[in-house]
Design a protein around this motif. Structure first.
Motif, mmCIF file in Angstrom:
data_model
loop_
_atom_site.group_PDB
_atom_site.id
_atom_site.type_symbol
_atom_site.label_atom_id
_atom_site.label_comp_id
_atom_site.label_asym_id
_atom_site.label_seq_id
_atom_site.Cartn_x
_atom_site.Cartn_y
_atom_site.Cartn_z
ATOM 1 N N VAL A 1 0.840 -1.201 0.000
ATOM 2 C CA VAL A 1 0.000 0.000 0.000
ATOM 3 C C VAL A 1 0.872 1.248 0.000
ATOM 4 N N LYS A 2 1.941 1.254 0.822
ATOM 5 C CA LYS A 2 2.810 2.441 0.879
ATOM 6 C C LYS A 2 3.551 2.664 -0.436
ATOM 7 N N ALA A 3 3.735 1.586 -1.212
ATOM 8 C CA ALA A 3 4.366 1.729 -2.524
ATOM 9 C C ALA A 3 3.369 2.051 -3.623
ATOM 10 N N GLY A 4 2.057 2.080 -3.280
ATOM 11 C CA GLY A 4 1.033 2.356 -4.278
ATOM 12 C C GLY A 4 0.735 1.160 -5.162
ATOM 13 N N MET B 1 -8.187 -3.504 10.194
ATOM 14 C CA MET B 1 -8.429 -2.073 10.359
ATOM 15 C C MET B 1 -7.271 -1.422 11.109
ATOM 16 N N SER B 2 -6.693 -2.136 12.084
ATOM 17 C CA SER B 2 -5.529 -1.612 12.790
ATOM 18 C C SER B 2 -4.362 -1.423 11.828
ATOM 19 N N THR B 3 -4.185 -2.404 10.928
ATOM 20 C CA THR B 3 -3.127 -2.275 9.914
ATOM 21 C C THR B 3 -3.361 -1.052 9.040
ATOM 22 N N THR B 4 -4.622 -0.818 8.654
ATOM 23 C CA THR B 4 -4.952 0.337 7.802
ATOM 24 C C THR B 4 -4.630 1.636 8.517
ATOM 25 N N PHE B 5 -4.974 1.732 9.800
ATOM 26 C CA PHE B 5 -4.650 2.947 10.554
ATOM 27 C C PHE B 5 -3.135 3.134 10.675
ATOM 28 N N ASN B 6 -2.385 2.051 10.832
ATOM 29 C CA ASN B 6 -0.921 2.159 10.894
ATOM 30 C C ASN B 6 -0.361 2.691 9.579
ATOM 31 N N ILE B 7 -0.927 2.250 8.457
ATOM 32 C CA ILE B 7 -0.477 2.742 7.143
ATOM 33 C C ILE B 7 -0.732 4.240 7.031
ATOM 34 N N LEU B 8 -1.931 4.664 7.397
ATOM 35 C CA LEU B 8 -2.260 6.092 7.332
ATOM 36 C C LEU B 8 -1.320 6.913 8.211
ATOM 37 N N ASP B 9 -0.991 6.360 9.371
ATOM 38 C CA ASP B 9 -0.106 7.079 10.283
ATOM 39 C C ASP B 9 1.291 7.212 9.701
ATOM 40 N N GLU B 10 1.823 6.139 9.112
ATOM 41 C CA GLU B 10 3.166 6.183 8.542
ATOM 42 C C GLU B 10 3.226 7.075 7.311
ATOM 43 N N LEU B 11 2.096 7.189 6.570
ATOM 44 C CA LEU B 11 2.073 8.045 5.380
ATOM 45 C C LEU B 11 1.639 9.478 5.707
ATOM 46 N N HIS B 12 1.348 9.739 6.995
ATOM 47 C CA HIS B 12 0.932 11.071 7.446
ATOM 48 C C HIS B 12 -0.334 11.530 6.701
ATOM 49 N N LEU B 13 -1.326 10.628 6.622
ATOM 50 C CA LEU B 13 -2.593 10.935 5.966
ATOM 51 C C LEU B 13 -3.699 11.024 7.026
ATOM 52 N N ILE C 1 -12.913 -2.591 3.459
ATOM 53 C CA ILE C 1 -11.472 -2.429 3.707
ATOM 54 C C ILE C 1 -10.716 -2.319 2.388
ATOM 55 N N ALA C 2 -11.112 -3.138 1.386
ATOM 56 C CA ALA C 2 -10.430 -3.089 0.085
ATOM 57 C C ALA C 2 -10.611 -1.724 -0.566
ATOM 58 N N THR C 3 -11.833 -1.159 -0.474
ATOM 59 C CA THR C 3 -12.074 0.176 -1.050
ATOM 60 C C THR C 3 -11.195 1.222 -0.379
ATOM 61 N N THR C 4 -11.031 1.111 0.921
ATOM 62 C CA THR C 4 -10.187 2.062 1.650
ATOM 63 C C THR C 4 -8.733 1.951 1.197
ATOM 64 N N LEU C 5 -8.240 0.725 1.058
ATOM 65 C CA LEU C 5 -6.849 0.530 0.621
ATOM 66 C C LEU C 5 -6.648 1.030 -0.801
ATOM 67 N N GLU C 6 -7.657 0.868 -1.678
ATOM 68 C CA GLU C 6 -7.546 1.397 -3.035
ATOM 69 C C GLU C 6 -7.385 2.911 -3.019
ATOM 70 N N GLY C 7 -8.140 3.584 -2.154
ATOM 71 C CA GLY C 7 -8.019 5.034 -2.065
ATOM 72 C C GLY C 7 -6.635 5.466 -1.595
ATOM 73 N N ILE C 8 -6.093 4.752 -0.624
ATOM 74 C CA ILE C 8 -4.746 5.095 -0.133
ATOM 75 C C ILE C 8 -3.713 4.886 -1.239
ATOM 76 N N CYS C 9 -3.826 3.755 -1.973
ATOM 77 C CA CYS C 9 -2.890 3.492 -3.071
ATOM 78 C C CYS C 9 -2.964 4.589 -4.124
ATOM 79 N N GLY C 10 -4.173 5.067 -4.414
ATOM 80 C CA GLY C 10 -4.310 6.146 -5.393
ATOM 81 C C GLY C 10 -3.585 7.399 -4.950
ATOM 82 N N THR C 11 -3.685 7.735 -3.661
ATOM 83 C CA THR C 11 -2.979 8.915 -3.141
ATOM 84 C C THR C 11 -1.470 8.745 -3.282
ATOM 85 N N VAL C 12 -0.960 7.545 -2.974
ATOM 86 C CA VAL C 12 0.483 7.292 -3.075
ATOM 87 C C VAL C 12 0.954 7.441 -4.516
#
Length: 773
Positions: free
Chosen positions: A564-567, A602-614, A643-654
């Motif tokens: 996810v962090k790599a998009g 969901m905890s993993t998703t929040f950790n990703i957002l935190d590391e990406l400062h989103l 959850i998949a929709t949320t991860l897709e949005g994060i990947c798009g931002t990256v």
């Protein structure tokens, strides 16, 4: 001198030191002097003989090497074909000659006596060396032109050669070069046939031969030479003195290596050594007066050294006597005068005292520094053990543990992970939290030490690991005692410190280096316990009885976060589908375990957002709780889709972020490669680490931006730099390979030929020829 007369104590010290120096000196002089003069002449002759024999052995070895090389050339298929067939001018002949030149360079010996070697082919009228090819007349004129042998005579002698010959030293007066003297080695080819088709030749540098005999004074004052069995002079160095009249046939008859003769008023000694390979004899003709002069000079030097040693001994005796007497004199004067302020203190003793005192002080300071850093060293060692970063074996780990004062007397280990759910009375300040971790660490170590030995290790903020070493980890009594101690630790922290602590306990292991596995189990048990409730104690072995069917290991969580962090949306969704399939479709988890799995994702998703400062509000609906509180199994697919929709949005931002910085990053990477291409360790992973991106992303970006793979681009750039250096012609192939960033000359040659279809040597030669023309 007045001191000698007035003080008996000083006189006794002086005489003692003088006798100690003079008596051994006299004994050595008497015993050594006669023996030295008696053996000096023999040693001088033995040295000369050893020099001659050494030169003979070296030359024999070199000539054997040339014989072996001639045999190998005779067996070479390319050379045999070329000397048996007369070939017309054309590409085929050139190609054949290039192959032979390459073969000659392979057979070339590391022989510092040789100047030039090669093969003269009669049928093709060509001379090939390890470097190039020449027409016969061109080779004679510019490479091997004998001063006293015309071209026609030289050619006739070569064609009439049978077997091996060594021509005496002759001056070669080549056009455009300084005349030099060479001994010519010749061998007819092929060796095993009577037909004479070619000649292998090698020019032996006369100066290099005489360098084997050294440049000693004896050699400079002697006449040196080499003769063959017929008494012909093969070679002799240029010398100022003329050679005495001698029949070399008489020299060759003497078997012991020495021969003396009289000429006029002078007597000469001849020393010689014969070759085992060729009919050569190496000789020194030395005037005996040179030997006598050498012994006379040694005699004078010996006497002078003895006198100097005698004078030095007398002076040193006086110095040591005075030095030894001075402190005694000060002590006597102090006693007689009964005064505390003695004059002229002993500087040497004071220096020794200060040095010892400073050494003790410095040693104490170093010990204090080590002890002050010992807690950090212990913590670092234990952290590496938990992360399984040691690979030296059980013995090396135990030695390090002993060095740091860590004692593990038993063969059973297990690890517990402690999480401080809240810090109670300590507050939320960083310093307060550190003090809380320190307090809990000490309390835990003290309580668990009753089982054996226990050491606490600080992990991240709010977490500790506790390594417990016990005698029997699998006994029921010990399990019961340990569980009681864990509960006592929780109770104490809750009542005395106001803290709530959750504990996860891994299974036991039998080796110190295996505690990393127990640590990972403890972390898993702790995470599972935190999902259930705060302040609990969770055994990893108990998890396996009920909930070990959940498939969401830590490495899989890290892979999902990295994608996810790599998009990388495709791989992220693939991992999520895999987790869904293994847990929901195949294992059919109950609703309670599905909730645990969803909470973890969901905890993993929040950790990703935190590391990406989103901001998480940009990706989650206000009604997010309705997706998390579902209790029916049929809603599980919808929750995973959310959850998949949320991860897709994060990947798009990256991806959008990378698109903005991609061009600049591409240019920076190319600039980095151009500046560091000479570094043989330059690699895809190293550059990716330098720019803090994944190797996969860098590889794809590089291919899209340049049209080449990363490795292909670096090889092409290095070859381009290497071609420029080869054109300049100032560096060897090995030096060009190193300057271009290749690990070895062989790698450089292989890669160069792959891209340029020629070897570096051929490329350099072609451009060198273009430059000359």
């Amino acid at each position: 001198m007045r001191l000698l007369k007035s003080n008996k104590l000083f006189l006794k010290l002086y005489l003692s030191y003088a006798i100690m120096f003079i008596v051994p000196l006299a004994v050595v002089g008497v015993l050594v002097y006669g023996k030295m003069l008696a053996t000096l002449e023999q040693e001088t002759r033995d040295y000369s003989m050893a020099t001659l024999q050494g030169a003979s052995e070296v030359m024999d070895m070199r000539i054997r090497e040339l014989d072996d090389q001639a045999y190998q050339l005779s067996q070479n298929r390319n050379i045999a074909n070329f000397m048996n067939n007369e070939m017309n001018e054309g590409p085929l002949k050139i190609w054949k000659m290039k192959e032979i030149v390459q073969d000659l360079s392979i057979y070339q010996l590391p022989n510092n006596l040789l100047d030039t070697s090669g093969v003269f082919f009669f049928k093709n009228n060509i001379v090939l060396t390890q470097n190039s090819s020449y027409e016969t007349d061109y080779f004679y004129r510019y490479i091997s032109r004998y001063k006293d042998i015309p071209y026609e005579e030289w050619l006739e002698q070569l064609k009439g050669l049978k077997g091996r010959e060594l021509w005496p030293s002759a001056v070669m007066n080549n056009e455009g070069s300084v005349p030099r003297s060479y001994i010519t080695y010749l061998r007819s080819l092929p060796i095993e046939r009577s037909e004479h088709l070619a000649v292998f030749f090698a020019l032996i540098d006369e100066e290099m031969i005489w360098s084997l005999l050294g440049r000693s004074e004896l050699a400079r004052n002697s006449y040196l030479g080499i003769v063959d069995s017929k008494g012909r002079m093969i070679t002799a160095p240029k010398q100022e003195q003329s050679a005495p009249q001698i029949r070399y046939e008489d020299v060759l008859k003497v078997e012991d290596g020495y021969y003396s003769f009289q000429e006029g008023k002078d007597r000469y000694t001849v020393m010689h050594a014969s070759s085992d390979v060729v009919d050569w004899t190496y000789f020194f003709i030395t005037p005996e007066k040179v030997l006598l002069n050498k012994m006379a000079s040694v005699r004078a030097i010996f006497v002078a050294v003895m006198l100097i040693c005698l004078l030095a001994g007398i002076a040193l005796s006086y110095f040591l006597s005075k030095r030894s007497y001075t402190p005694l004199q000060n002590i006597v004067r102090f006693i007689r005068r009964n005064r505390a302020d003695a004059k002229d203190g002993d500087v040497e003793y004071e220096t020794i005292f200060n040095t010892i005192r400073d050494a003790f002080t410095e040693n104490k300071e170093l010990e204090q520094k080590f002890n002050s850093q010992l807690p950090n060293l212990k913590t670092h060692f234990l952290q590496r053990l938990l992360k399984q970063q040691y690979a030296g074996g059980t013995q090396s780990e135990r030695e390090l543990a002993d060095l740091y004062g860590l004692r593990f007397p038993f063969r059973s280990y297990h690890v517990a992970a402690l999480n401080m759910d809240d810090f109670g009375k300590f507050g939320s300040h960083t310093r307060d939290k550190a003090f809380a971790r320190f307090a809990v660490s000490n309390i835990a170590e003290e309580l668990l030490s009753s089982l054996g030995s226990a050491y606490a290790v600080e992990l991240e903020e709010g977490m500790l690991a506790l390594i417990v070493n016990t005698e029997h980890s699998d006994s029921d009594e010990e399990h019961s005692q340990a569980e009681h101690l864990w509960k006592e630790l929780q109770s104490y922290c809750r009542e005395q410190l106001g803290m709530t602590i959750s504990i996860g306990i891994g299974r036991g292991c039998g080796e110190l280096i295996d505690i990393g596995g127990s640590f990972n189990e403890a972390i898993s048990a702790l995470h599972y316990g935190l999902i259930r409730e705060s302040g609990g104690i969770t055994q990893y072995s108990h998890i396996g009885e009920h909930v070990n069917t959940i498939y969401y290991p830590m490495d899989k969580e890290r892979q999902l976060m990295n994608c996810v962090k790599a998009g990388d949306e495709g791989n992220a969704l693939r991992l999520l589908d895999e987790i869904y399939r293994l847990n929901i479709v195949e294992r059919q988890l109950p609703v309670a375990m599905v909730n645990c799995l969803v909470y973890s994702l969901m905890s993993t998703t929040f950790n990703i957002l935190d590391e990406l400062h989103l901001d998480y509000t940009d990706y989650f609906d206000q009604d997010m709780s309705k997706w998390m509180d579902k209790g029916q199994a049929e809603d599980t697919q919808a929750r995973f889709k959310y959850i998949a929709t949320t991860l897709e949005g994060i990947c798009g931002t990256v991806v959008e972020r990378k698109a903005d910085s991609g061009k600049t990053l591409h240019e920076d990477v190319l600039d980095h490669i151009h500046r560091h291409y000479a570094n043989e360790g330059l690699s895809l992973s190293l550059v990716a680490e330098q720019f803090r991106i994944s190797p996969t992303y860098l590889s794809r970006m590089f291919k899209e931006g340049t049209g080449y793979t990363f490795a292909d681009y670096i090889n092409r750039y290095r070859i381009a730099q290497g071609k420029q250096l080869l054109k300049e012609g100032t560096m060897s192939i090995s030096e060009v390979a190193e300057a271009s960033g290749f690990m070895s000359a062989n790698t450089f040659i292989r890669v160069f030929k792959k891209y340029e279809s020629v070897t570096p040597g051929q490329y350099k030669e072609s451009h060198a020829g273009a430059t000359q023309s």
